[in-house]
Write a protein that holds these residues in place. Sequence first.
Motif, PDB file in Angstrom:
ATOM      1  N   LEU A  13       0.693  -1.130   0.060  1.00 52.16           N
ATOM      2  CA  LEU A  13       0.054  -0.186  -0.100  1.00 52.16           C
ATOM      3  C   LEU A  13       0.867   1.370   0.097  1.00 52.16           C
ATOM      4  O   LEU A  13       0.668   2.227  -0.656  1.00 52.16           O
ATOM      5  CB  LEU A  13      -0.812   0.013   1.193  1.00 52.16           C
ATOM      6  CG  LEU A  13      -1.968   1.076   1.223  1.00 52.16           C
ATOM      7  CD1 LEU A  13      -2.734   1.420   0.101  1.00 52.16           C
ATOM      8  CD2 LEU A  13      -2.778   1.137   2.431  1.00 52.16           C
ATOM      9  N   ALA A  14       1.810   1.099   0.748  1.00 54.61           N
ATOM     10  CA  ALA A  14       2.868   2.562   0.929  1.00 54.61           C
ATOM     11  C   ALA A  14       3.499   2.651  -0.465  1.00 54.61           C
ATOM     12  O   ALA A  14       3.753   3.812  -0.976  1.00 54.61           O
ATOM     13  CB  ALA A  14       3.899   2.389   1.919  1.00 54.61           C
ATOM     14  N   GLU A  23      14.676   3.893  -0.614  1.00 54.75           N
ATOM     15  CA  GLU A  23      15.431   2.520  -0.691  1.00 54.75           C
ATOM     16  C   GLU A  23      14.576   1.316  -0.701  1.00 54.75           C
ATOM     17  O   GLU A  23      14.701   0.588  -1.318  1.00 54.75           O
ATOM     18  CB  GLU A  23      16.254   2.593   0.430  1.00 54.75           C
ATOM     19  CG  GLU A  23      17.526   3.547   0.613  1.00 54.75           C
ATOM     20  CD  GLU A  23      17.078   4.972   1.001  1.00 54.75           C
ATOM     21  OE1 GLU A  23      15.815   5.091   1.432  1.00 54.75           O
ATOM     22  OE2 GLU A  23      17.918   5.751   1.369  1.00 54.75           O
ATOM     23  N   MET A  24      13.142   1.421   0.294  1.00 51.36           N
ATOM     24  CA  MET A  24      12.488   0.432   0.275  1.00 51.36           C
ATOM     25  C   MET A  24      11.925   0.105  -1.238  1.00 51.36           C
ATOM     26  O   MET A  24      11.416  -0.815  -1.561  1.00 51.36           O
ATOM     27  CB  MET A  24      11.487   0.465   1.376  1.00 51.36           C
ATOM     28  CG  MET A  24      12.249   0.879   2.683  1.00 51.36           C
ATOM     29  SD  MET A  24      12.659  -0.556   3.391  1.00 51.36           S
ATOM     30  CE  MET A  24      13.132  -0.351   5.078  1.00 51.36           C
ATOM     31  N   SER A  25      11.444   1.203  -1.936  1.00 47.43           N
ATOM     32  CA  SER A  25      10.867   1.411  -2.991  1.00 47.43           C
ATOM     33  C   SER A  25      11.506   0.422  -4.037  1.00 47.43           C
ATOM     34  O   SER A  25      11.143  -0.207  -5.013  1.00 47.43           O
ATOM     35  CB  SER A  25      10.474   2.839  -3.419  1.00 47.43           C
ATOM     36  OG  SER A  25       9.618   3.400  -2.496  1.00 47.43           O
ATOM     37  N   GLY A  49      -5.389   3.264  -2.583  1.00 47.27           N
ATOM     38  CA  GLY A  49      -4.496   4.333  -2.446  1.00 47.27           C
ATOM     39  C   GLY A  49      -4.973   5.566  -3.128  1.00 47.27           C
ATOM     40  O   GLY A  49      -5.052   6.712  -2.695  1.00 47.27           O
ATOM     41  N   GLY A  50      -5.595   5.320  -4.310  1.00 49.25           N
ATOM     42  CA  GLY A  50      -6.362   6.348  -4.959  1.00 49.25           C
ATOM     43  C   GLY A  50      -7.542   7.067  -4.222  1.00 49.25           C
ATOM     44  O   GLY A  50      -7.709   8.435  -3.847  1.00 49.25           O
ATOM     45  N   VAL A  51      -8.345   6.206  -3.647  1.00 50.91           N
ATOM     46  CA  VAL A  51      -9.230   6.703  -2.664  1.00 50.91           C
ATOM     47  C   VAL A  51      -8.795   7.321  -1.524  1.00 50.91           C
ATOM     48  O   VAL A  51      -9.415   8.610  -1.265  1.00 50.91           O
ATOM     49  CB  VAL A  51     -10.258   5.582  -2.204  1.00 50.91           C
ATOM     50  CG1 VAL A  51     -11.272   5.887  -1.314  1.00 50.91           C
ATOM     51  CG2 VAL A  51     -10.888   5.046  -3.436  1.00 50.91           C
ATOM     52  N   GLN A  66       8.010  10.990  -3.629  1.00 47.84           N
ATOM     53  CA  GLN A  66       7.810   9.652  -3.545  1.00 47.84           C
ATOM     54  C   GLN A  66       6.810   9.049  -4.761  1.00 47.84           C
ATOM     55  O   GLN A  66       7.195   7.893  -5.322  1.00 47.84           O
ATOM     56  CB  GLN A  66       7.397   9.124  -2.029  1.00 47.84           C
ATOM     57  CG  GLN A  66       8.396   9.486  -1.176  1.00 47.84           C
ATOM     58  CD  GLN A  66       9.670   8.628  -1.037  1.00 47.84           C
ATOM     59  OE1 GLN A  66       9.734   7.777  -2.014  1.00 47.84           O
ATOM     60  NE2 GLN A  66      10.669   8.980  -0.335  1.00 47.84           N
ATOM     61  N   ALA A  67       6.013   9.457  -5.060  1.00 47.32           N
ATOM     62  CA  ALA A  67       4.885   9.363  -5.949  1.00 47.32           C
ATOM     63  C   ALA A  67       5.663   9.213  -7.264  1.00 47.32           C
ATOM     64  O   ALA A  67       5.308   8.163  -8.100  1.00 47.32           O
ATOM     65  CB  ALA A  67       3.891  10.074  -6.081  1.00 47.32           C
TER      66      ALA A  67
END
Length: 224
Positions: A13-14, A23-25, A49-51, A66-67
């Motif tokens: 979700l993140a 880094e996690m991405s 996530g969009g909601v 981040q997006a």
Amino acid sequence: MNPRHHLDPATVLAFATGTLAAEMSVVAAAHLESCPQCREQLRSAERLGGVLLEQQGSPPAEEHRQAALREAMLGRLDAPTPPAVAPVEVERSRVGTHDPDRLPSALAPHFGTSYRSLKWRWMAPGVHCIRAPDLPSLIMLKIAPGKCLPMHSHGNSELTQILRGAYDDSLGHFAPGDVADLDSEVEHQPVTTPGVACICVSALDAPLVFSGWFARKLQQVFKL
């Protein structure tokens, strides 16, 4: 690859909302390339996530960053021509099978495109590493077969994707395609399996917590 260990739903979700650390991405994107189950989870998370983002209104600047990072990663997954892999929607059997020397697409901007071009740095007997120059908490490790790593826990979160070889710990057997999505409550001691070296990529958002004095000394040198 047939991954048996997957991303935690909160991590997916993140990633979907662009709020996962950079880094996690990268590690999450590498796992998504090889895991149809997590890609399906991602599609569901994107809808949710969009909601959530609509309810929150305009996200702050860091979330925008981040997006944008996430969109760039997904763009590499979707690119139809080399050096990218097949689109994220395709089945696992069609992803990355054409060149066994090629690193996952998500790792290429940070480590290069091939395994044979990696330039390893000695870290400890049987252990070599490469730190991404642009993301210091993103580290690739090569661990010799049959190597027992020091017992450790995590200051916060660790995300590790297995690329080659395998290891065993109290959580099970981790083979190519598997991801270890760990938090501060996990203490483990990975032992690599015989045969070939275990190569993995890890992201940390806090230093590891080692119980042995020698490992703590190495931690000071290599800043893990």
